[in-house]
Design a protein around this motif. Structure first.
Motif, PDB file in Angstrom:
ATOM      1  N   HIS A   1      33.080  95.690  44.596  1.00 56.78           N
ATOM      2  CA  HIS A   1      32.298  95.077  43.690  1.00 56.78           C
ATOM      3  C   HIS A   1      32.302  95.831  42.313  1.00 56.78           C
ATOM      4  O   HIS A   1      31.506  95.663  41.514  1.00 56.78           O
ATOM      5  CB  HIS A   1      30.677  95.192  44.211  1.00 56.78           C
ATOM      6  CG  HIS A   1      30.172  93.936  45.099  1.00 56.78           C
ATOM      7  ND1 HIS A   1      30.712  94.110  46.405  1.00 56.78           N
ATOM      8  CD2 HIS A   1      29.565  92.877  44.642  1.00 56.78           C
ATOM      9  CE1 HIS A   1      30.304  93.036  46.913  1.00 56.78           C
ATOM     10  NE2 HIS A   1      29.545  92.280  45.923  1.00 56.78           N
ATOM     11  N   GLY A   2      33.520  96.725  42.435  1.00 52.67           N
ATOM     12  CA  GLY A   2      33.787  97.389  41.172  1.00 52.67           C
ATOM     13  C   GLY A   2      33.544  98.610  40.814  1.00 52.67           C
ATOM     14  O   GLY A   2      33.757  99.223  39.839  1.00 52.67           O
ATOM     15  N   TYR A   3      33.058  99.434  41.869  1.00 49.33           N
ATOM     16  CA  TYR A   3      32.573 100.600  41.659  1.00 49.33           C
ATOM     17  C   TYR A   3      33.513 101.627  42.165  1.00 49.33           C
ATOM     18  O   TYR A   3      34.548 101.452  43.077  1.00 49.33           O
ATOM     19  CB  TYR A   3      31.401 101.189  42.537  1.00 49.33           C
ATOM     20  CG  TYR A   3      30.283 100.205  42.018  1.00 49.33           C
ATOM     21  CD1 TYR A   3      29.440 100.561  40.833  1.00 49.33           C
ATOM     22  CD2 TYR A   3      29.664  99.286  42.747  1.00 49.33           C
ATOM     23  CE1 TYR A   3      28.155 100.099  40.480  1.00 49.33           C
ATOM     24  CE2 TYR A   3      28.570  98.336  42.368  1.00 49.33           C
ATOM     25  CZ  TYR A   3      28.021  98.739  41.250  1.00 49.33           C
ATOM     26  OH  TYR A   3      26.831  98.251  40.836  1.00 49.33           O
ATOM     27  N   LYS A   4      33.824 102.717  41.500  1.00 45.60           N
ATOM     28  CA  LYS A   4      34.847 103.628  41.991  1.00 45.60           C
ATOM     29  C   LYS A   4      33.905 104.737  42.624  1.00 45.60           C
ATOM     30  O   LYS A   4      33.234 105.511  42.111  1.00 45.60           O
ATOM     31  CB  LYS A   4      35.563 104.475  40.248  1.00 45.60           C
ATOM     32  CG  LYS A   4      36.188 103.479  39.658  1.00 45.60           C
ATOM     33  CD  LYS A   4      36.758 103.970  38.494  1.00 45.60           C
ATOM     34  CE  LYS A   4      37.044 103.005  37.592  1.00 45.60           C
ATOM     35  NZ  LYS A   4      36.382 103.016  36.329  1.00 45.60           N
ATOM     36  N   VAL A   5      34.440 104.941  43.874  1.00 41.55           N
ATOM     37  CA  VAL A   5      33.438 105.632  44.871  1.00 41.55           C
ATOM     38  C   VAL A   5      34.684 107.023  45.676  1.00 41.55           C
ATOM     39  O   VAL A   5      35.538 106.812  46.014  1.00 41.55           O
ATOM     40  CB  VAL A   5      33.292 104.878  46.093  1.00 41.55           C
ATOM     41  CG1 VAL A   5      32.189 105.692  47.067  1.00 41.55           C
ATOM     42  CG2 VAL A   5      32.291 103.487  45.365  1.00 41.55           C
ATOM     43  N   LYS A   6      33.958 107.998  45.603  1.00 34.60           N
ATOM     44  CA  LYS A   6      34.232 109.125  46.134  1.00 34.60           C
ATOM     45  C   LYS A   6      33.349 109.482  47.239  1.00 34.60           C
ATOM     46  O   LYS A   6      32.066 109.571  46.887  1.00 34.60           O
ATOM     47  CB  LYS A   6      34.589 110.522  45.354  1.00 34.60           C
ATOM     48  CG  LYS A   6      35.560 110.315  44.416  1.00 34.60           C
ATOM     49  CD  LYS A   6      35.702 111.618  43.637  1.00 34.60           C
ATOM     50  CE  LYS A   6      34.580 111.945  42.701  1.00 34.60           C
ATOM     51  NZ  LYS A   6      34.878 112.984  41.727  1.00 34.60           N
TER      52      LYS A   6
END
Length: 173
Positions: free
Chosen positions: A44-49
């Motif tokens: 959905h377009g999030y940059k996740v760590k």
């Protein structure tokens, strides 16, 4: 629309809530190891760590050393002995967190095979609100939903209309 794309009703509600309050493209520190919902957020377009599985009751260094503006914590705080410590350690300005709600007709969840997969806390909504307030967060939005099952019986009937999950969007005060 979402039902056919998500294996769990809670994923549908969680991504809809996240999209309402956090712009896509945002950099997120997600508390907990990489999991199926990590992929959903990324799709959905999030940059996740993610954190790496460290015991957050003992080691909050990943949280303290993060410069992300947003932290998410989906069904994490109920597993911690001290969610207060983790919430205080967050430096981000925004938090999206969900917890399972305490059900008066069922005991807290406890896996018999995995010592880490147990709920030390199952909150009532006012308890989670108070915890957030005491740790310097102001709730801006909240949502609850049920978790019905297709089984027969009194508990499945109660699950049809008793909220099971609670999600909040909060900002650091």
């Amino acid at each position: 629309m979402y039902e056919s794309h998500f294996p769990h009703k809670r994923y549908k509600h969680t991504i809809e809530f996240l999209e309402q309050h956090i712009p896509t493209g945002s950099q997120i520190l997600d508390l907990g190891v990489v999991n199926p919902f990590t992929e959903i957020m990324e799709n959905h377009g999030y940059k996740v760590k993610n954190t790496t599985g460290e015991d957050l009751d003992i080691d909050t260094s990943a949280i303290e050393n993060s410069d992300d503006e947003i932290v998410t914590a989906f069904e994490i705080f109920e597993h911690l002995l001290s969610p207060f410590t983790v919430l205080k350690a967050i430096k981000a300005k925004k938090l999206v967190a969900s917890v399972p709600l305490k059900l008066w007709f069922a005991s807290a969840y406890r896996s018999k095979t995995d010592m880490r997969d147990r709920h030390y806390h199952e909150f009532e909504d006012w308890q989670f609100d108070w915890l957030l307030e005491k740790t310097g967060w102001q709730i801006k939005a909240r949502h609850k939903w049920t978790n019905p099952t297709k089984k027969l019986g009194i508990r499945p009937l109660l699950r049809q209309f008793t909220p099971r999950y609670y999600i909040v969007y909060a900002e650091r005060v």
